[in-house]
Design an enzyme around this catalytic site. Structure first.
Site, PDB file in Angstrom:
ATOM      1  N   PRO A 124       0.851  -1.196   0.000  1.00 53.42           N
ATOM      2  CA  PRO A 124       0.000   0.000   0.000  1.00 53.42           C
ATOM      3  C   PRO A 124       0.889   1.249   0.000  1.00 53.42           C
ATOM      4  CG  PRO A 124      -0.128  -1.166   2.116  1.00 53.42           C
ATOM      5  CD  PRO A 124       0.867  -1.906   1.270  1.00 53.42           C
ATOM      6  N   ASP A 180       5.910   2.247   2.118  1.00 52.43           N
ATOM      7  CA  ASP A 180       4.952   1.175   2.401  1.00 52.43           C
ATOM      8  C   ASP A 180       4.207   1.585   3.677  1.00 52.43           C
ATOM      9  OD1 ASP A 180       3.683  -1.127   3.283  1.00 52.43           O
ATOM     10  OD2 ASP A 180       5.322  -2.465   2.679  1.00 52.43           O
ATOM     11  N   HIS A 181       2.955   1.879   3.512  1.00 56.46           N
ATOM     12  CA  HIS A 181       2.206   2.427   4.646  1.00 56.46           C
ATOM     13  C   HIS A 181       1.942   1.382   5.733  1.00 56.46           C
ATOM     14  CE1 HIS A 181       0.265   5.503   6.752  1.00 56.46           C
ATOM     15  NE2 HIS A 181      -0.537   6.001   5.833  1.00 56.46           N
ATOM     16  N   ARG A 182       2.281   0.141   5.465  1.00 54.11           N
ATOM     17  CA  ARG A 182       2.168  -0.858   6.534  1.00 54.11           C
ATOM     18  C   ARG A 182       3.336  -0.724   7.499  1.00 54.11           C
ATOM     19  NH1 ARG A 182       2.239  -6.075   2.906  1.00 54.11           N
ATOM     20  NH2 ARG A 182       4.067  -4.906   2.295  1.00 54.11           N
TER      21      ARG A 182
END
Ligand code: CAO
Length: 563
Positions: A359, A535-537
C-alpha cells in the site's frame, strides 16, 4: 486391419459445423472414445470421438473447414478390424449432437439418436415450462423452466449458471451451461422475462424435466412458449449466435463470479483440463481460431502462474483482479510484435508484484540545494583530477544514509507471516539506473561509511556496469532503500514504486530555481523536488514527513552530515 473412413456423424439438426480443433495427428494411436476433432456450430462445441481403438492414418480436414454430416474427415485403421465401418452414422452419429443447445446428449449410442433428435423437435410434450396459475391471465406470469430433453442423457452436471436472480433475459439467452463428457451446452431461456429463483447450482446434475429456474414471463411472452416446447424451434427463432459472442455478464453478477461460459470459448476437453488444473478459463487467453482456448493455452497459463509464484511474484491479474484482455489491434491500424527482453519481463513482474502488494503513499517535499550546488560545482576541478564526476547523486546517497540512521523505522522489512519487523544494522542503498536494456538497480553497500568521492566513483562504476550488462547478481542485492533520480532528465515530481521488501524509495526530480520567501523578500533558490514513496504498513505518514524534512535539512546545509 483395414482402412476405413472417418465420417461426420449425425449433427443433430445442424447443417454445417466448423472444425475448430484437430486433436490427433496422423499415426496417433487412439483409444475408443478419444476425441479426434472438435467441431462447433453456432450453438455448441462438440468433440467427435474415435469409434474404436486404432490408428489414425489420415486427417483430411483442417481447422476452419466446414463439414456436414457424412463428410469424410480422415481415415482410420481400427484395431482388430471391426465389422462396422468407422464413421458409420449408426456408431458415431449419436456421439455428436451439434447444433442443439438444448440437447447435450452427445453420447446416445445408436441411430436412434437421430430419431430422438427429430422427435425432440416435434414433441410439444417435451415442454420445459410449467405455468403456475395466475390470477391475471394475459399479464406477466410465473413459469418454472424445466430441463429440455437431453437426448436420453441423464445426470448431466451443471458447470456454470449464466444468470442471477433479478436478471432480465431474452428468449434463447443461456440460463445454465451443462457439460457431458463430450459436449458443453447452454440451456437457453424459452421466455423473455425476469429470473426469479434459481433452482440449481453448479455441480448439480440435471436430467430432462428437472426444474431449472423460476421466471416472471413478460407480458406477451406467450409466443415464446413454442420455443420452450421445442428446442429446435427456439434455435430457429434465435439468430445465429456463437456462444462466446453472447451478451455480456449480467450486471448483477458478483465480481468474484467467473465470467460466464458464454464468454469462454473452449471445448469440453479443455474445460475439463482447466477444472483439473484449477485454471479459471475466463483468464486464459485463447490462441486458437476466433480466440478459442486450446489445451496449450491452459497449460501455458498454468506454467506462467507457477513461474510467477515461484519467483515470489503476484499472479498476473492477481488479488482477484481480472487480467487485461487484449483487443485485436489490427482493427485499429498496422502493428508488429516484438519479444520482451528477460529484463523487461522481470521488471514488469516486479513492478506488478510491488504495486499489488504494497500500500503506497508518496510524500513530496523540496530541498533547497543552492549552497550544495555551489559546493558541488567547486569540486569540479578536483573531480577532473580524480577522474570522477561529482553529480548530486552522492549527496543524496549520503543524506539518505543519514536519514535512515536517524529514522530507523525506514530501514526495516516486514515479515507478515511471522508478524515481525526485520531491522537492519547496515545501510545499503540501491540506485535505479536507466539502461538501453531496461531498468537495473545496483546496490552501494555501507553508504554511511563512505565518503562523497568514494560514493561518486562507485555509483559511476555501477551505472557503467549496468549499462554494459556486467552487473553480477550480488551487486543488485541487499538494498535497504532505493534512490531513483530523474533529475538529469526532467520533471517536477513522480510516484516511484517501492522496491519490496524495502519499505521506501526516494524519487528525485530536476532541481529548478524557485522564488522562495525568506520572511522579507522572495529569493531565487535552487529547489530539488523529492518524492518519497513508502509502504504504509511499515511507515506512517508523520514519519514520512519527518524523513523528507530531515532530508531537506541535510541537503539544505550539508554541514549537518558531519554532526
Ligand atoms: N537536478 C538537476 N540536475 C541534475 C539532477 C537533479 N536532481 N541530478 C542530476 N543532474 C544533472 C547532473 O548534475 C548532470 O549534469 P552535468 O552534466 O551538467 O553535471 C546531469 O544531470 C546528468 O547526471 P547523471 O544522470 O549522469 O548522473 P547522476 O549521478 O545524477 O545519476 C544515475 C546517475 C545512474 C542515477 C542516472 O544516470 C540514471 O540512470 N537516472 C535514471 C534513473 C531512472 O531511470 N529512474 C527511474 C526508475 S523508475 O522507472
Amino acid at each position: 486391419m483395414s482402412e476405413q473412413d472417418i465420417k461426420v456423424p449425425d449433427l443433430g439438426g445442424a447443417e454445417e459445423v466448423e472444425v475448430i480443433e484437430i486433436l490427433v495427428n496422423e499415426g496417433d494411436s487412439v483409444a475408443e472414445e478419444d476425441p479426434i476433432l472438435t467441431v462447433e456450430s453456432d450453438k455448441a462445441t462438440v468433440e467427435l470421438p474415435a469409434p474404436a481403438a486404432g490408428k489414425i492414418t489420415a486427417i483430411t480436414v483442417k481447422v476452419g473447414d466446414k463439414v456436414r454430416e457424412g463428410d469424410v474427415v480422415g481415415t482410420f485403421n481400427a484395431e482388430g478390424g471391426g465389422d462396422a465401418e468407422v464413421g458409420d452414422e449408426a456408431d458415431v452419429g449419436g456421439k455428436a449432437d451439434v447444433g442443439d443447445r438444448a440437447e447435450s446428449g452427445d453420447d446416445a449410442e445408436s441411430a436412434d439418436a437421430t430419431t430422438d433428435s427429430a422427435a425432440a423437435e416435434s414433441e410439444p410434450e417435451a415442454a420445459k415450462a410449467e405455468p403456475k396459475p395466475s390470477s391475471n391471465a394475459g399479464a406477466a406470469r410465473e413459469e418454472t423452466v424445466k430441463v429440455p430433453p437431453l437426448d436420453g442423457f441423464e445426470n448431466v452436471p451443471v458447470i456454470e449458471i449464466n444468470v442471477s436472480e433479478g436478471d432480465s433475459v431474452e428468449i434463447d439467452d443461456p440460463l445454465v451451461t451443462v457439460e457431458s463428457d463430450k459436449a458443453t451446452m447452454e440451456l437457453p431461456s424459452p421466455f423473455a422475462g425476469k429470473i426469479g429463483k434459481i433452482l440449481v447450482k453448479e455441480g448439480d446434475t440435471l436430467s430432462e424435466g428437472d426444474s431449472l429456474v423460476e421466471m416472471i414471463v413478460s407480458v406477451g411472452g406467450e409466443a415464446e412458449a413454442e420455443s420452450a416446447a421445442a428446442p429446435k424451434d427456439a434455435e430457429a427463432a434465435a439468430p445465429a449466435k456463437a456462444p462466446e459472442a453472447a451478451k455480456p455478464a449480467p450486471e448483477s453478477k458478483p465480481e468474484a463470479t467467473p465470467a460466464p461460459s458464454a464468454k469462454v470459448h473452449a471445448g469440453p476437453a479443455v474445460r475439463k483440463l482447466a477444472r483439473e488444473l484449477g485454471a479459471d478459463l475466463a483468464r486464459v487467453q485463447g490462441k486458437g481460431p476466433k480466440g478459442r482456448i486450446l489445451k496449450e493455452d491452459v497449460e501455458a497459463y498454468i506454467k506462467h502462474q507457477l513461474r510467477q509464484v515461484q519467483e515470489g511474484g503476484a499472479v498476473s491479474g492477481g488479488a482477484g483482479i481480472p487480467g487485461i484482455k487484449l483487443p485485436d489491434f489490427s482493427q485499429f491500424g498496422e502493428t508488429e510484435r516484438e519479444s520482451m527482453s528477460r529484463l523487461h519481463v522481470a521488471t514488469a513482474n516486479n513492478m506488478q508484484r510491488n504495486w499489488l502488494n504494497v500500500p503506497h503513499v508518496t510524500q513530496f517535499d523540496d530541498a533547497d540545494i543552492t549552497e550544495l550546488e555551489d559546493y558541488r560545482k567547486s569540486l569540479k576541478a578536483e573531480g577532473e583530477r580524480r577522474g570522477v564526476k561529482m553529480t548530486p547523486l552522492p549527496f543524496m546517497l549520503k543524506a539518505c544514509a543519514r536519514a535512515l540512521a536517524d529514522l530507523p523505522q525506514f530501514n526495516v522489512s516486514l515479515d507478515l507471516e511471522k508478524k515481525e519487523l526485520i531491522r537492519k544494522r547496515y545501510i545499503h542503498i540501491g540506485i535505479a539506473v536507466d539502461t538501453p536494456a531496461g531498468l537495473m538497480v545496483p546496490v552501494i553497500r555501507d553508504v554511511d561509511q563512505k565518503g562523497l568521492w568514494e560514493l561518486a566513483q562507485e555509483a559511476a562504476e555501477l551505472a557503467a556496469k549496468a549499462r554494459d550488462k556486467k552487473l553480477k547478481p550480488a551487486e543488485m542485492q541487499g538494498a535497504c532503500f532505493t534512490i531513483t533520480s530523474l533529475g538529469g532528465i526532467g520533471g517536477t515530481a513522480f510516484t516511484p514504486i517501492v522496491n519490496a521488501p524495502e519499505v521506501a524509495i526516494l524519487g528525485v526530480s530536476k532541481a529548478a530555481m524557485q522564488p522562495v520567501w525568506d520572511g522579507a523578500a522572495f529569493q531565487p533558490r535552487l529547489m530539488l523536488p523529492l518524492s518519497l514513496s513508502y509502504d504504509h504498513r511499515a511507515v506512517n505518514g508523520a514519519d514520512a514527513a519527518r524523513f523528507t524534512t530531515r532530508l531537506s535539512e541535510l541537503l539544505g546545509d550539508i554541514r549537518h552530515l558531519l554532526l
